[in-house]
Design a protein around this motif. Structure first.
Motif, mmCIF file in Angstrom:
data_model
loop_
_atom_site.group_PDB
_atom_site.id
_atom_site.type_symbol
_atom_site.label_atom_id
_atom_site.label_comp_id
_atom_site.label_asym_id
_atom_site.label_seq_id
_atom_site.Cartn_x
_atom_site.Cartn_y
_atom_site.Cartn_z
ATOM 1 N N GLY B 130 0.818 -1.206 0.000
ATOM 2 C CA GLY B 130 0.000 0.000 0.000
ATOM 3 C C GLY B 130 0.852 1.256 0.000
ATOM 4 N N ALA B 131 1.770 1.322 0.942
ATOM 5 C CA ALA B 131 2.616 2.511 1.041
ATOM 6 C C ALA B 131 3.478 2.662 -0.206
ATOM 7 C CB ALA B 131 3.494 2.422 2.284
ATOM 8 N N GLY B 132 3.995 1.541 -0.698
ATOM 9 C CA GLY B 132 4.850 1.593 -1.886
ATOM 10 C C GLY B 132 4.116 2.099 -3.105
ATOM 11 N N MET B 133 2.885 1.620 -3.287
ATOM 12 C CA MET B 133 2.088 2.078 -4.428
ATOM 13 C C MET B 133 1.824 3.573 -4.310
ATOM 14 S SD MET B 133 1.342 -0.142 -6.719
ATOM 15 C CE MET B 133 -0.070 0.471 -7.619
ATOM 16 N N LEU B 134 1.392 3.980 -3.115
ATOM 17 C CA LEU B 134 1.052 5.392 -2.927
ATOM 18 C C LEU B 134 2.242 6.289 -3.228
ATOM 19 C CD1 LEU B 134 -1.186 5.313 0.230
ATOM 20 C CD2 LEU B 134 -1.822 5.990 -2.078
ATOM 21 N N SER B 135 3.412 5.893 -2.742
ATOM 22 C CA SER B 135 4.547 6.781 -2.967
ATOM 23 C C SER B 135 5.108 6.584 -4.376
ATOM 24 C CB SER B 135 5.615 6.555 -1.905
ATOM 25 O OG SER B 135 6.486 5.540 -2.288
ATOM 26 N N GLY B 136 4.941 5.385 -4.939
ATOM 27 C CA GLY B 136 5.462 5.136 -6.289
ATOM 28 C C GLY B 136 4.745 5.945 -7.347
ATOM 29 N N LEU B 137 3.480 6.211 -7.127
ATOM 30 C CA LEU B 137 2.733 6.960 -8.124
ATOM 31 C C LEU B 137 2.966 8.463 -7.996
ATOM 32 C CD1 LEU B 137 -0.544 4.897 -8.038
ATOM 33 C CD2 LEU B 137 1.262 4.846 -9.734
ATOM 34 N N ARG B 138 3.719 8.826 -6.978
ATOM 35 C CA ARG B 138 4.137 10.219 -6.809
ATOM 36 C C ARG B 138 2.965 11.195 -6.816
ATOM 37 N NH1 ARG B 138 9.674 10.876 -7.526
ATOM 38 N NH2 ARG B 138 10.687 9.245 -8.692
#
Lengths: 296, 329, 554
Positions: B130-138
């Motif tokens: 979850g956190a990775g997706m949120l930050s990956g999409l910038r």
């Protein structure tokens, strides 16, 4: 921009390097620091403990005073500042020693596998697989438990951690070497008549510096965690030699009565680890801007 | 595929064989004599000899080792006073300390370690991805920074430190939770989860950081790939591109990692189990090591070795299943 | 969206069903629209990639954009589909009256793939590796038409058939990695055709492909244009690619159109100096030279097998016998996978033959390494150690020969290959591609070799740089009394530089002879096929060759 300039613009790297350097200085100058504070890490101070409450230090924040800068240890009354700075020697010394050994073994094995031809690669590759497949913590615990108590523990710890943990460096070195040796500049050197030894030294090793250095910076904090963990479990350094992990282990029985005893070594351990991780992360960015992957 | 499985199993046996050999060699080179420990204080030489015989440690090392391997494959018989005890097929011997069969000890403890690993892994995956997706999409810069900071922090804390702080916070200062004590799932699932909550969180703090980092890197890398540009050039909506194309690519490394990490948590659960007083295989090991309880130590090491080997194979199979480019040979 | 068929196709700005491509079958119905670019400017921060470009693609027409790297041609292609993310795009891109630059995201998505479809350079990476080819095509069709899954799948098979994928029903279920490069590019073209677009933009569609496959793909694009009535915008660095397929040509340099007009007039009677330079740089046949030197390098029944784990044996080189005569330039031609690089590496002793003998001046090649035979590599960036200066790289072979202070010699070598002595202390990444290749040549010259094997020496370079490097090699050969072996996939290059040519196929020499004879009277069918596939910059000749290829197919 030169690499140095890039490095100095990286705030995380600068901060990490500063803290890490400070910790190393503290560890190296531990005898000097305790001479200044006038305490040593092994003298018991029963008078500073509240025997009615089971040996909790008298006074606020675990007995902080002009003489005992960070208070004293519950149960024994030993000076916490002295134990912390001497503990830093063990924690850092073991971690650095293990890392250097790991990198040396890994670099040699990886280079030999990468350049040594099919059979060397097959044999060493198997060995690397084996080392990587070993449940290292379990084996380290067993190993350390059976070794006689009079062997020098810190050296032993470094060796055990290194022997069980060189697989990663070796795998990275092998992979990089295999990829570097197919580059045309290696072929060009060979066409000019250079032997494999010269090729390894002049063409391949310089190319390995960045990835291996980055990886080494990364396993240093890991090794520190392992040392702390082993000492936490009671198979690391033996009392009265202090170590941060061992202090935390004792702290598990005291943390309700004397939280200070968790906070000081725990906080310092965390700060030091964070500093090294920041250095590793920054080094990776400086040395290898393309590699977006961090860690592992 | 069959060839792959055969080679894989062969390799696994080789690793396990190597492990037992190393362990046996080490324990017999070690200076402490388990028989003396078992016999206790005031032990007469005659009694010691009996104990040695009963434990099977009076034979030469290679004979003992052969017996051990035989027991593992076919089971073996132990002299027990005038009688003979039969120890059935995967026989790991009897604990020097408690005289219980090692296999029974392991099966008793395994559910605890499994509960710990599965729960922690599930929590890490949910939070990390979850956190990775949120930050990956910038989408949010602050979020990106937060994840970045957590990733570094997660890498820099030992699990026992997190555990200690969690106990301090939730059980002492806030007193929201009782001190953990393992309750089997079959007895009371709710209590089971409640008591494992802190260990899960402790492990997940570190693991989730790693997953967040991997997910973020994966999503950013995949989004930069040519086929994503193709999808955009053919008018696919951004949400479809992210979930059907980029997410798939980003999850590849994670799937294999998950299999390996379940094994890794179980093999390194020693610290967590000691920290939280959970009676898992890690705690069993620490106790056995201090008593030079060889059969138990060998048993735990073999079991953890087996777990790693199995996890590696599962990771390979999973990878081949989700990436059409990979073929197992 | 709905699937309701509507015959007329009004303005793009009208939402919904009317946007669905409708006419069934090829041939193109409905109002065809022209694509008109006016004063297009594209900037990335302070740099301008495209600076005031204007041209028009009439309905069903074909326009070629030619330019070297950095000319802004790919940036133009991306702008036509609104795919730039961090660039400022100004000017007008009118498509049948609508200015595309004013569209919002949702409106753009209706254009992309449905009205204007793009074919990319790298067919392997341009398709998703996780999804089946047919599914990827069907997905695009469904997004734009709202068709049922079944109908979309049928459409995918239909377009795959249209691009001549054999056994299309079955191949639609394959993944991209199971296709060859040419098949993948066909699949990508099929995807472009799926929604019956009015314009196909092909950005370097054949650069990653072998010459015979390149010809097939260009023929396919030409065929698709005539059967579907879609306009074609063909972007390439290669004049030969554009010459045969485009009605009109835009020559770009530094973001501007240097010259534009009908293909014949631009390529046959160019007005601008740069266009003339480009055309002159296209390799051209040299007057034949017959070299009757005694054999310097002899290959006798040379073979090289590679054992692949669990996949059997690959015969990379399968029985090559040939002599390299003293003083000549021998060309070795072959497509990818013909074993030409392995052969080149065996000639310099880098790879040991599995069987057969290679002698240099009578002695086994393995013992001559480092002195008499040197090599120039394809990718000059990868052939120079990135961590060492250019001077160091050239000095190395000299040091190996025991030269104590090689600096003076290195400086003279730099000058000999047309570089300034200043470059001594620079690193490879600070140099341009052409300069790097000059460094590679200087390093090969350092030990004063007698034979230099060049493996694809110009294939990674722009066409004008290519011409300079070929001229340099030619010059060095004659002044230094060298013997050259040039390995290349590019037959035009070999025709210019080689005295004799050997054609490789499947690891064996299928034809060997004087250059003029091989090119004018090829004997082996494979040589004929290769020659017919060479892209030529003369538009009339290009059309003649296409007709020739078509007649062979029938």
């Amino acid at each position: 921009m030169t690499r140095a300039a890039v490095a100095f613009r990286d705030r995380g790297l600068v901060a990490g390097a500063a803290i890490a350097t400070l910790m190393v200085v503290v560890a190296v100058s531990a005898p000097l620091l305790t001479a200044i504070s006038g305490q040593d890490p092994t003298t018991f101070h029963d008078g500073l403990l509240d025997s009615a409450r089971g040996g909790v230090p008298v006074g606020a924040f675990g007995g902080v005073s002009g003489e005992h800068w960070l208070g004293v240890e519950p149960g024994t009354g030993r000076d916490l500042f002295a134990r912390i700075v001497y503990g830093a020697r063990v924690s850092l010394g073991v971690a650095v020693g293990a890392t250097v050994l790991q990198v040396l073994i890994g670099l040699l094995a990886g280079l030999a596998a990468g350049l040594g031809g099919r059979w060397a690669d097959a044999a060493l590759g198997r060995l690397i697989d084996l080392v990587l497949a070993v449940p290292s913590l379990v084996l380290a615990i067993s190993l350390l438990a059976i070794v006689p108590a009079d062997w020098p523990r810190p050296v032993l710890l470094a060796v055990v951690i290194a022997v069980l943990g060189w697989g990663g460096t070796a795998r990275i070195t092998r992979g990089e070497t295999l990829s570097l040796r197919t580059r045309d500049y290696v072929a060009a050197a060979r066409v000019s008549g250079a032997g494999w030894f010269r090729v390894a030294r002049r063409e391949i090793l310089p190319g390995l510096t960045a990835p291996v250095l980055t990886y080494a910076a990364l396993i240093l904090p890991t090794n520190m965690i392992v040392e702390a963990g082993l000492s936490f479990l009671g198979v690391g350094v033996r009392p009265p030699t202090p170590s941060w992990g061992q202090m935390l282990s004792t702290a598990t029985t005291w943390f309700r009565a004397d939280p200070m005893y968790v906070v000081v070594p725990g906080g310092l351990l965390f700060l030091t680890l964070l500093a090294f991780v920041l250095v590793a992360n920054g080094l990776r960015r400086v040395l290898d801007p393309r590699q977006s992957e961090f860690l592992r | 595929m069959t060839g792959y499985l055969f080679r894989r199993i062969g390799g696994a046996l080789l690793v396990l064989f190597g492990l037992t050999t190393i362990l046996y060699a080490l324990f017999y080179l070690a200076p402490s004599d388990p028989a003396v420990l078992t016999c206790g204080k005031g032990c007469t030489p005659e009694r010691l000899a009996d104990v040695r015989h009963a434990m099977g440690v009076d034979d030469p090392v290679h004979v003992q080792y052969a017996h051990f391997l035989e027991g593992l494959v076919a089971g073996r018989d132990y002299p027990s006073g005038p009688d003979v005890r039969h120890c059935p097929a995967p026989c790991l011997g009897y604990s020097f300390e408690t005289d219980q069969p090692v296999t029974a000890l392991l099966t008793d403890r395994l559910p605890v370690s499994v509960s710990l690993a599965i729960g922690a892994e599930a929590l890490s995956l949910v939070v990390g991805i979850g956190a990775g997706m949120l930050s990956g999409l910038r989408r949010h810069r602050w979020l990106d920074r937060l994840v970045n900071g957590l990733v570094l922090t997660g890498y820099a804390v030992p699990v026992f430190l997190v555990g200690l702080l969690l106990l301090l916070l939730f059980c002492v200062v806030l007193q929201w939770l009782p001190f953990p004590a393992y309750v089997p799932f079959t007895t009371n699932p709710l209590l089971w989860a409640q008591n494992l909550l802190l260990p899960w969180v402790a492990l997940a703090t570190i693991q989730a950081a790693a997953y967040a980092r991997l997910t973020r890197a994966g999503i950013q890398e995949t989004l930069a790939e040519d086929h994503i540009r193709t999808a955009r050039a053919y008018g696919l909506p951004e949400r479809r591109i992210i979930w059907r194309r980029a997410f798939r690519g980003a999850m590849l490394p994670l799937v294999t990692l998950t299999a390996l990490d379940v094994a890794a948590i179980m093999t390194s659960a020693v610290l967590t189990e000691t920290m939280f007083g959970l009676p898992g295989i890690g705690q069993l090991l620490v106790g056995a090591v201090n008593q030079i309880d060889l059969p138990v130590v060998v048993g735990v090491t073999l079991l953890t070795g087996l777990l790693i080997v199995v996890a590696n194979a599962v990771a390979d199979l999973l990878y081949a299943a989700i990436d059409p480019r990979v073929q197992l040979r | 969206m709905t699937t309701e068929p509507v015959d007329n196709q009004p303005e793009v700005s009208v939402p919904g069903a009317t946007l669905a491509p409708t006419h069934r079958g090829g041939g193109g119905g409905g109002a065809r629209k022209s694509l008109k670019i006016e004063n297009l400017r594209i900037g990335f921060g302070d740099t301008r990639a495209v600076d005031g470009l204007s041209f028009e693609l009439p309905p069903g027409g074909a326009v070629g954009i030619v330019g070297e790297s950095g000319s802004g041609k790919s940036a133009t292609a991306l702008a036509l589909l609104g795919l730039h993310q961090n660039a400022t795009v100004t000017g007008r891109i009118s498509f049948g009256g609508t200015d595309l630059t004013t569209l919002d995201d949702r409106e753009w998505r209706r254009i992309r793939g449905a009205r204007i479809a793009m074919v990319f350079q790298e067919p392997l990476t341009a398709l998703s590796p996780f999804h089946r080819i047919g599914d990827q095509i069907a997905e695009v069709y469904r997004i734009h038409t709202g068709a049922t899954r079944r109908a979309a799948r049928l459409r995918a098979v239909e377009v795959l058939k249209q691009v001549h994928i054999p056994d299309a029903e079955r191949r639609a279920r394959s993944y991209p990695h199971q296709f060859s490069g040419g098949m993948r590019q066909r699949a990508l073209i099929a995807m472009a055709l799926a929604c019956r677009p009015q314009v196909i933009v092909a950005d370097e569609p054949t650069t990653a492909l072998d010459v015979t496959v390149q010809a097939q793909i260009l023929d396919l694009l030409d065929e698709v244009r005539s059967t579907t009535g879609a306009g074609l915008l063909l972007i390439s660095h290669d004049l030969g690619v554009v010459a045969g397929s485009a009605d009109s040509v835009v020559v770009m340099r530094n973001g501007r159109a240097v010259e534009q007009g009908p293909t014949e007039s631009v390529l046959v009677t160019p007005r601008e100096a740069y266009t003339r330079e480009l055309i002159a740089a296209v390799p051209h046949p040299n007057p034949p030279r017959t070299v009757e030197g005694e054999p310097l390098l002899r290959l006798t029944d040379v073979r090289k097998h590679f054992k692949l784990p669990r996949r059997g044996r690959v015969d990379a080189v399968d029985g090559v016998t040939l002599d390299v005569r003293r003083g000549e330039t021998l060309g070795i031609a072959g497509e990818s996978g013909t074993g030409k690089t392995t052969l080149a590496r065996m000639m310099v002793g880098l790879v040991e033959p599995s069987a057969g003998k290679i002698t240099f001046d009578g002695a086994d090649i393995a013992r001559r390494r480092g002195r008499s035979v040197q090599m120039v590599f394809q990718d000059p960036l990868s052939s120079l150690n990135p961590r060492r200066t250019v001077g160091e790289s050239i000095a190395d072979p000299l040091r190996l020969q025991g030269v104590r202070d090689p600096r003076a010699r290195v400086l003279s070598l730099l000058e000999r290959v047309g570089l300034s002595p200043r470059e001594y202390d620079r690193y490879p990444h600070q140099l341009s591609g052409g300069m790097r290749q000059r460094v590679g040549i200087a390093r090969a010259l350092a030990p004063s070799p007698r034979l230099i094997v060049c493996d694809e020496p110009v294939s990674s370079l722009d066409v004008t740089t290519q011409a300079q490097i070929l001229a340099l090699l030619e010059d060095l050969r004659s002044t230094l009394d060298l013997t050259l072996v040039v390995v290349s996939h590019d037959l035009a290059v070999l025709r210019q530089i080689a005295d004799r040519v050997a054609v490789l196929s499947g690891g064996a020499v299928v034809e060997l002879g004087d250059t003029a004879r091989v090119y004018e009277q090829p004997e082996h069918p494979y040589t004929k096929e290769l020659l017919a596939a060479i892209p030529v910059a003369d538009p009339l000749e290009a059309r003649r060759l296409r007709a020739l290829r078509r007649s062979r197919l029938v």
